[in-house]
Design an enzyme around this catalytic site. Structure first.
Site, short mmCIF file in Angstrom:
data_model
loop_
_atom_site.label_atom_id
_atom_site.label_comp_id
_atom_site.label_asym_id
_atom_site.label_seq_id
_atom_site.Cartn_x
_atom_site.Cartn_y
_atom_site.Cartn_z
N SER A 194 -0.48 2.74 2.66
CA SER A 194 -0.73 3.92 3.49
C SER A 194 0.58 4.42 4.06
O SER A 194 1.49 3.63 4.34
CB SER A 194 -1.67 3.54 4.65
OG SER A 194 -1.70 4.56 5.62
N TYR B 148 -3.61 -1.96 11.67
CA TYR B 148 -3.65 -1.35 10.35
C TYR B 148 -2.24 -1.02 9.87
O TYR B 148 -1.86 -1.33 8.74
CB TYR B 148 -4.51 -0.08 10.41
CG TYR B 148 -4.67 0.63 9.09
CD1 TYR B 148 -5.50 0.13 8.11
CD2 TYR B 148 -4.00 1.83 8.84
CE1 TYR B 148 -5.67 0.81 6.89
CE2 TYR B 148 -4.16 2.50 7.64
CZ TYR B 148 -4.99 1.99 6.67
OH TYR B 148 -5.15 2.65 5.48
N LYS C 48 -0.28 -2.68 6.54
CA LYS C 48 0.18 -1.92 5.37
C LYS C 48 1.70 -2.09 5.18
O LYS C 48 2.18 -2.12 4.04
CB LYS C 48 -0.20 -0.45 5.50
CG LYS C 48 -1.72 -0.20 5.43
CD LYS C 48 -2.35 -0.68 4.11
CE LYS C 48 -3.80 -0.23 3.95
NZ LYS C 48 -4.43 -0.69 2.72
N1 LIG Z 1 -9.01 7.32 3.30
C1 LIG Z 1 -7.76 7.50 3.68
O1 LIG Z 1 -7.41 8.54 4.27
C2 LIG Z 1 -6.73 6.44 3.38
C3 LIG Z 1 -5.40 6.72 3.73
C4 LIG Z 1 -4.42 5.78 3.44
C5 LIG Z 1 -4.76 4.61 2.81
N2 LIG Z 1 -6.06 4.35 2.49
C6 LIG Z 1 -6.36 3.07 1.83
O2 LIG Z 1 -7.12 3.30 0.67
C7 LIG Z 1 -7.96 2.16 0.40
C8 LIG Z 1 -9.39 2.64 0.20
O3 LIG Z 1 -9.76 3.35 1.35
P1 LIG Z 1 -11.07 4.27 1.43
O4 LIG Z 1 -10.68 5.47 2.19
O5 LIG Z 1 -11.70 4.40 0.11
O6 LIG Z 1 -11.95 3.35 2.41
P2 LIG Z 1 -13.51 3.13 2.51
O7 LIG Z 1 -14.23 4.35 2.09
O8 LIG Z 1 -13.73 2.58 3.87
O9 LIG Z 1 -13.79 2.00 1.40
C9 LIG Z 1 -13.23 0.73 1.57
C10 LIG Z 1 -13.64 -0.14 0.41
O10 LIG Z 1 -13.06 -1.46 0.64
C11 LIG Z 1 -14.12 -2.41 0.59
N3 LIG Z 1 -13.84 -3.57 1.42
C12 LIG Z 1 -13.42 -3.61 2.71
N4 LIG Z 1 -13.31 -4.89 3.11
C13 LIG Z 1 -13.67 -5.67 2.05
C14 LIG Z 1 -13.77 -7.06 1.85
N5 LIG Z 1 -13.47 -7.93 2.81
N6 LIG Z 1 -14.15 -7.50 0.63
C15 LIG Z 1 -14.45 -6.63 -0.36
N7 LIG Z 1 -14.39 -5.30 -0.23
C16 LIG Z 1 -14.00 -4.82 0.98
C17 LIG Z 1 -15.36 -1.66 1.08
O11 LIG Z 1 -16.52 -2.38 0.72
P3 LIG Z 1 -17.92 -2.20 1.54
O12 LIG Z 1 -18.57 -0.96 1.04
O13 LIG Z 1 -18.67 -3.44 1.20
O14 LIG Z 1 -17.55 -2.12 3.00
C18 LIG Z 1 -15.15 -0.36 0.32
O15 LIG Z 1 -15.54 -0.50 -1.02
C19 LIG Z 1 -7.79 1.22 1.60
O16 LIG Z 1 -6.88 0.21 1.27
C20 LIG Z 1 -7.21 2.14 2.67
O17 LIG Z 1 -6.45 1.43 3.62
C21 LIG Z 1 -7.06 5.25 2.77
#
Ligand SMILES: NC(=O)c1ccc[n+]([C@@H]2O[C@H](COP(=O)([O-])OP(=O)(O)OC[C@H]3O[C@@H](n4cnc5c(N)ncnc54)[C@H](OP(=O)(O)O)[C@@H]3O)[C@@H](O)[C@H]2O)c1
Length: 243
Positions: A151, A166, A170
């Site tokens: 991130s 967080y 990262k």
């Molecule tokens: N969205 C943004 O703006 C953004 C920005 C920068 C970086 N990111 C990064 O992008 C990645 C994906 O984010 P996203 O936005 O898609 O988030 P999200 O919609 O909250 O999805 C997170 C995913 O991670 C899974 N997860 C979390 N903890 C877990 C665990 N202990 N074991 C297995 N699975 C787990 C969740 O599973 P469940 O459904 O079971 O909870 C879900 O599938 C993350 O690493 C996040 O930090 C996102």
């Protein structure tokens, strides 16, 4: 369609946290490129549902899209995943460490923080990717791509207050990226970190400006880098960014 190295078109890929959000979209795009994708999910039923949904919505080759139950903080689950990949495919080409959490309470500050939030955040966002790399890298046989979904909030050059656990996790994931890249230098395993930007997902919320497709793009690009591509870098929109 973007160019893919020939050896990557029939590759085996694991994407963690593949049941929703950016991980699900990365899996969809890799499957559409012809890869055999294992979308992992800590809830097996949600993983199955994601595979079905992607198949129906996007016309991806669902025979190539399967799921496997993986709670990323579980050593037993990681061991079972490695055994599954070894038995079913005999090799692994791509690992996308996408699963992540952002659990800092609203307005939280490092000063006066609950350390348990940090422990839990680091377990999922840093130690799980490390354990997965340890378990799965041997299946890459000196040839593979590892993508750590990081991130912009982890950039030291931009570091500020807000969501401290967080941010720190990262930054640590970025350090892990560089360390592993250095340890495998000389092989054809390329290890990189990327920022998806602020993406509309459960984590990013409804006001985020970027789509899942935009958020997934750089991870897919890094997962399909040609031999001799960059390693040990941090990327946003397919371009290097500062640590
Ligand atoms: N969205 C943004 O703006 C953004 C920005 C920068 C970086 N990111 C990064 O992008 C990645 C994906 O984010 P996203 O936005 O898609 O988030 P999200 O919609 O909250 O999805 C997170 C995913 O991670 C899974 N997860 C979390 N903890 C877990 C665990 N202990 N074991 C297995 N699975 C787990 C969740 O599973 P469940 O459904 O079971 O909870 C879900 O599938 C993350 O690493 C996040 O930090 C996102």
């Amino acid at each position: 369609m973007r160019e893919v190295a020939a050896s990557m078109s029939d590759a085996v890929a694991v994407v963690t946290g593949g049941n929703r959000g950016i991980g699900s979209e990365i899996g969809r795009q890799l499957a559409r490129l012809g890869m055999q994708v294992v979308l992992t999910s800590r809830d097996a039923a949600k993983g199955e549902a994601a595979c079905r949904r992607i198949g129906e919505e996007a016309g991806a080759d669902v025979a190539r899209l399967t799921t496997f139950k993986l709670e990323v903080t579980s050593a037993d689950d990681i061991k079972a995943l490695a055994a599954h990949i070894a038995a079913k495919f005999g090799r692994l080409d791509v690992l996308v460490n996408n699963a992540g959490i952002q659990i800092d309470p609203k307005g939280s500050r490092a000063l006066g923080a609950d350390l348990q939030i940090y422990r839990d955040t680091f377990e999922t966002n840093v130690l799980a990717p490390l354990a997965l790399i340890q378990a799965l890298l041997p299946l890459m046989k000196k040839n593979g791509r590892i993508v750590n979904v990081s991130s912009g909030l982890g950039q030291l050059s931009e570091m500020s207050s807000g969501t401290p656990a967080y941010r720190m996790s990262k930054t640590a994931l970025n350090a892990l990226t560089r360390i592993v890249a250095a340890e495998v230098r000389g092989s054809n395993i390329l290890v990189n970190a990327m920022s998806p930007g602020w993406v509309k997902s459960d984590m990013g919320g409804p006001y985020a400006p970027r789509t899942l497709e935009q958020g997934a793009d750089t991870a897919v690009w890094l997962a399909t880098l040609p031999d001799g591509g960059p390693s040990g870098g941090f990327f946003y929109e397919r371009a290097p960014i500062t640590w």
